[in-house]
Design an enzyme around this catalytic site. Structure first.
Site, PDB file in Angstrom:
ATOM      1  CB  THR A 191      -2.069   7.202  -3.043  1.00  0.00           C
ATOM      2  OG1 THR A 191      -1.428   5.899  -3.157  1.00  0.00           O
ATOM      3  CG2 THR A 191      -1.182   8.252  -3.681  1.00  0.00           C
ATOM      4  NE  ARG A 221      -2.460   0.638   3.695  1.00  0.00           N
ATOM      5  CZ  ARG A 221      -3.209   1.181   4.645  1.00  0.00           C
ATOM      6  NH1 ARG A 221      -4.504   1.291   4.480  1.00  0.00           N
ATOM      7  NH2 ARG A 221      -2.684   1.611   5.769  1.00  0.00           N
ATOM      8  CG  ASP A 277       2.907  -2.049   9.079  1.00  0.00           C
ATOM      9  OD1 ASP A 277       3.000  -3.273   8.792  1.00  0.00           O
ATOM     10  OD2 ASP A 277       3.029  -1.153   8.247  1.00  0.00           O
ATOM     11  CG  ASP A 336       6.610  -2.776   9.521  1.00  0.00           C
ATOM     12  OD1 ASP A 336       7.258  -3.337   8.616  1.00  0.00           O
ATOM     13  OD2 ASP A 336       6.292  -1.580   9.478  1.00  0.00           O
TER      14      ASP A 336
HETATM   15  C1  PRP Z   1      -1.274  -4.089   4.768  1.00  0.00           C
HETATM   16  C2  PRP Z   1      -2.175  -5.281   5.014  1.00  0.00           C
HETATM   17  C3  PRP Z   1      -3.050  -5.298   3.799  1.00  0.00           C
HETATM   18  C4  PRP Z   1      -3.221  -3.829   3.514  1.00  0.00           C
HETATM   19  C5  PRP Z   1      -4.581  -3.412   4.015  1.00  0.00           C
HETATM   20  O1  PRP Z   1      -0.271  -4.424   3.893  1.00  0.00           O
HETATM   21  O2  PRP Z   1      -1.477  -6.467   5.224  1.00  0.00           O
HETATM   22  O3  PRP Z   1      -2.483  -5.968   2.689  1.00  0.00           O
HETATM   23  O4  PRP Z   1      -2.193  -3.140   4.228  1.00  0.00           O
HETATM   24  O5  PRP Z   1      -4.842  -2.110   3.662  1.00  0.00           O
HETATM   25  P1  PRP Z   1      -5.961  -1.720   2.596  1.00  0.00           P
HETATM   26  O6  PRP Z   1      -7.181  -2.481   2.946  1.00  0.00           O
HETATM   27  O7  PRP Z   1      -6.114  -0.229   2.821  1.00  0.00           O
HETATM   28  O8  PRP Z   1      -5.442  -2.014   1.219  1.00  0.00           O
HETATM   29  P2  PRP Z   1       0.925  -3.430   3.491  1.00  0.00           P
HETATM   30  O9  PRP Z   1       0.598  -2.706   2.237  1.00  0.00           O
HETATM   31  O10 PRP Z   1       1.282  -2.588   4.669  1.00  0.00           O
HETATM   32  O11 PRP Z   1       2.096  -4.428   3.119  1.00  0.00           O
HETATM   33  P3  PRP Z   1       2.861  -5.500   4.030  1.00  0.00           P
HETATM   34  O12 PRP Z   1       1.896  -6.623   4.295  1.00  0.00           O
HETATM   35  O13 PRP Z   1       3.991  -5.896   3.158  1.00  0.00           O
HETATM   36  O14 PRP Z   1       3.309  -4.816   5.296  1.00  0.00           O
HETATM   37  N1  URA Z   2      -2.336  -2.317   7.307  1.00  0.00           N
HETATM   38  C1  URA Z   2      -1.884  -2.646   8.539  1.00  0.00           C
HETATM   39  O1  URA Z   2      -0.924  -3.414   8.695  1.00  0.00           O
HETATM   40  N2  URA Z   2      -2.514  -2.112   9.610  1.00  0.00           N
HETATM   41  C2  URA Z   2      -3.559  -1.274   9.492  1.00  0.00           C
HETATM   42  O2  URA Z   2      -4.095  -0.827  10.507  1.00  0.00           O
HETATM   43  C3  URA Z   2      -4.006  -0.944   8.198  1.00  0.00           C
HETATM   44  C4  URA Z   2      -3.386  -1.491   7.122  1.00  0.00           C
END
Ligand code: PRP
Ligand code: URA
Length: 209
Positions: free
Chosen positions: A106, A102, A200, A203
């Protein structure tokens, strides 16, 4: 389309563990997997069965086994945290992968990886897309767009923590899929994090911050 908020004391207890900011990486990963296993029990409870003739040590018998094959598709990275828990319960499941991140400003999802087992497009395959977090819904919508393009038909989506706006967006974009959430939280904050949420998830699972 159905939206199921799973109610189970163990799920609630383990969710509280991962919401706590002091929970370390090892315990966080373990609890996410345990919640995924408990969710698998619920998500699969109405899976179709087929008759099979078997022989027990005592006699021949007609029994039942799962009719469909299952493909699990985690959305990288955080979705990976649910895979072991699901495979513990359904070891015959095949696993595909979708890499999405994400954009921090944006909040739009960006694709960086996709790999699926051949049977994802079979009529008798159920595909379970998993991601612990459903925030705006953008990542889940994009992931399901991708697997539909590959021919996936019977799709379910499972997440641990969802924001109401994410559930609404996903239901509108893909009204044909069933959604399972372990907790429906209050809202998103101004930078797109779920409140109260757990921070997150990627992370925290992989110790990257
Ligand atoms: C996080 C989570 C989802 C997304 C949710 O991933 O694991 O995939 O955000 O957000 P949304 O519903 O607004 O799209 P992230 O993009 O942080 O990647 P990661 O899993 O690699 O940390
Ligand atoms: N992705 C995450 O990991 N945590 C949130 O709260 C939203 C999106």
């Amino acid at each position: 389309m159905t939206v199921t908020v799973l109610k189970h004391a163990l799920i609630t207890h383990k969710l509280t563990n991962i919401r706590k900011k002091e929970t370390n990486t090892k315990d966080f990963y373990q609890n996410v997997n345990e919640i995924a296993s408990l969710m698998a029990y619920e998500i699969t409870k109405d899976f179709p069965l087929k008759e099979v003739e078997i022989e027990t040590p005592i006699c021949k018998s007609v029994q039942y086994e799962l009719k469909n094959k299952l493909v699990i598709v985690p959305i990288l990275r955080a979705g990976l945290g649910m895979v072991d828990g699901l495979r513990n319960l359904i070891p015959t499941a095949k696993v595909g992968f979708i890499g999405l991140y994400r954009d921090e400003k944006t909040l739009e999802p960006h694709e960086y990886f996709a790999k699926f087992p051949d049977n994802i497009s079979s009529d008798d395959t159920i595909t379970l897309v998993v991601d612990p977090m459903l925030a705006t819904g953008g990542s889940a919508i994009a992931a399901i767009d991708m697997i539909k393009k590959r021919g996936a038909k019977h799709i379910r989506f499972a997440c641990l923590v969802a924001a109401p706006v994410g559930v609404e967006s996903l239901s509108k974009a893909h009204p044909d899929i069933d959604i399972y959430v372990a907790a429906l939280d209050e809202k998103l904050n101004e930078v797109g994090y779920i409140v109260p949420g757990l921070g997150d998830c990627g992370d925290r699972l992989f110790g990257t911050k």
